[in-house]
Structures are given as C-alpha cells and as structure tokens.
Scaffold this motif. Structure first.
Motif, PDB file in Angstrom:
ATOM      1  N   UNK A  78       0.860  -1.186   0.000  1.00  0.00           N
ATOM      2  CA  UNK A  78       0.000   0.000   0.000  1.00  0.00           C
ATOM      3  C   UNK A  78       0.892   1.229   0.000  1.00  0.00           C
ATOM      4  N   UNK A  79       0.606   2.152  -0.894  1.00  0.00           N
ATOM      5  CA  UNK A  79       1.336   3.409  -0.929  1.00  0.00           C
ATOM      6  C   UNK A  79       2.268   3.541  -2.109  1.00  0.00           C
TER       7      UNK A  79
ATOM      8  N   UNK B 148      -4.387   2.910  -9.017  1.00  0.00           N
ATOM      9  CA  UNK B 148      -3.467   2.205  -9.908  1.00  0.00           C
ATOM     10  C   UNK B 148      -2.403   1.466  -9.101  1.00  0.00           C
ATOM     11  N   UNK B 149      -2.161   0.213  -9.469  1.00  0.00           N
ATOM     12  CA  UNK B 149      -1.068  -0.567  -8.908  1.00  0.00           C
ATOM     13  C   UNK B 149      -0.018  -0.772  -9.984  1.00  0.00           C
ATOM     14  N   UNK B 150       1.251  -0.637  -9.612  1.00  0.00           N
ATOM     15  CA  UNK B 150       2.342  -0.764 -10.570  1.00  0.00           C
ATOM     16  C   UNK B 150       3.366  -1.759 -10.039  1.00  0.00           C
ATOM     17  N   UNK B 151       3.766  -2.683 -10.903  1.00  0.00           N
ATOM     18  CA  UNK B 151       4.733  -3.722 -10.566  1.00  0.00           C
ATOM     19  C   UNK B 151       5.860  -3.644 -11.589  1.00  0.00           C
ATOM     20  N   UNK B 152       7.094  -3.560 -11.087  1.00  0.00           N
ATOM     21  CA  UNK B 152       8.237  -3.407 -11.989  1.00  0.00           C
ATOM     22  C   UNK B 152       9.193  -4.582 -11.830  1.00  0.00           C
TER      23      UNK B 152
ATOM     24  N   UNK C 218      14.577  -8.516  -9.597  1.00  0.00           N
ATOM     25  CA  UNK C 218      13.712  -8.015  -8.521  1.00  0.00           C
ATOM     26  C   UNK C 218      12.335  -7.667  -9.071  1.00  0.00           C
ATOM     27  N   UNK C 219      11.322  -7.893  -8.265  1.00  0.00           N
ATOM     28  CA  UNK C 219       9.966  -7.434  -8.568  1.00  0.00           C
ATOM     29  C   UNK C 219       9.591  -6.442  -7.482  1.00  0.00           C
ATOM     30  N   UNK C 220       9.138  -5.269  -7.916  1.00  0.00           N
ATOM     31  CA  UNK C 220       8.741  -4.233  -6.965  1.00  0.00           C
ATOM     32  C   UNK C 220       7.258  -3.932  -7.131  1.00  0.00           C
ATOM     33  N   UNK C 221       6.683  -3.302  -6.114  1.00  0.00           N
ATOM     34  CA  UNK C 221       5.269  -2.950  -6.143  1.00  0.00           C
ATOM     35  C   UNK C 221       5.066  -1.571  -5.536  1.00  0.00           C
ATOM     36  N   UNK C 222       4.035  -0.877  -6.032  1.00  0.00           N
ATOM     37  CA  UNK C 222       3.618   0.411  -5.472  1.00  0.00           C
ATOM     38  C   UNK C 222       2.185   0.667  -5.909  1.00  0.00           C
TER      39      UNK C 222
ATOM     40  N   UNK D 293      -3.849   4.616   0.786  1.00  0.00           N
ATOM     41  CA  UNK D 293      -5.095   3.919   1.105  1.00  0.00           C
ATOM     42  C   UNK D 293      -5.397   2.795   0.112  1.00  0.00           C
ATOM     43  N   UNK D 294      -4.615   2.676  -0.962  1.00  0.00           N
ATOM     44  CA  UNK D 294      -4.856   1.664  -1.992  1.00  0.00           C
ATOM     45  C   UNK D 294      -3.830   0.540  -1.866  1.00  0.00           C
ATOM     46  N   UNK D 295      -4.327  -0.684  -1.737  1.00  0.00           N
ATOM     47  CA  UNK D 295      -3.449  -1.845  -1.650  1.00  0.00           C
ATOM     48  C   UNK D 295      -3.433  -2.565  -2.988  1.00  0.00           C
TER      49      UNK D 295
END
Length: 120
Positions: free
Chosen positions: A12-13, A47-51, A96-100, A105-107
């Motif tokens: 989240x965040x 929006x969720x972003x994964x890199x 690596x896999x990252x998330x944001x 408030x958004x998971x």
C-alpha cells in the motif's frame, strides 16, 4: 531460464518496494536477454504498478527497470509483458519485482509471478 513464485504479496502506498527477488548467475548467458514478466495482479482502487528490475543490492529498489505491469482492476487479472532486450550484467545479480500503489489507502497485490529470460 524460468523463475517463478506462486505466493502473494501486497503493498500500500506510492513508495516502490521490493516484494520478490531471484538470484541469477548470468555467467555464460547470452550478451542480450529478453525478459518476459507475468503475474496475477489487482488493486483496491486507483493504480497498482509492478516493476521488474535487475540489480545487485538485496532488498533495495536499485537497478534499471526491465518491464512494468500496471493495473486499475479490483478483480485479479493475468498480465504479461515481453520487454525489450537488455545487456546482461555478468556474474550473479538479482532479478527483482517491486510494487507500489498510487495512494497509501490503496493496496495492490501480486501473485503467481513468473519471469522468463530468453536469449535475444
């Protein structure tokens, strides 16, 4: 080479965070590698972003971005992207896999992660 992790992680965040790492020995690998990044993803709202990154620092958001998956779906969806080739770093490095997410408030969630590294 194929890397996978069936477990689920959430974030989240907006601070990009490493949520998975795979050590890879690139010794003897082709000079250029094409990454294929796939996963099942969702986000509560926004929006969720994964890199996908390659770097040497465990747990740190370092190294160039190889591929990106984004979602605005509250339902889990399968996403996959074939990214442009990159010059392999030589020796042992981390995929690596990252998330944001775009708001604290958004998971966002990611599971069934897969990375395939193909000779360019």
């Amino acid at each position: 080479m194929s890397l996978s992790d069936p477990t689920e992680q959430s974030m989240a965040g907006p601070d990009e965070t490493v949520i998975a790492e795979f050590p890879v020995d690139f010794t003897g690998a082709p000079g250029s590698v094409v990454p294929v990044f796939g996963a099942v993803v969702n986000v509560d709202a926004g929006m969720g972003t994964f890199r996908l990154r390659v770097g040497a620092d465990p747990g740190l958001v370092t190294g160039p971005v190889l591929a990106t998956i984004s979602t605005s779906s509250a339902a889990f969806e399968l996403k996959s992207v074939t990214a442009p080739s990159f010059l392999q770093p030589g020796g042992v490095s981390l995929i690596k896999i990252t998330a944001a997410s775009d708001d604290p408030a958004h998971t966002c969630r990611i599971r069934s992660k897969s990375v395939v590294l193909l000779a360019a």
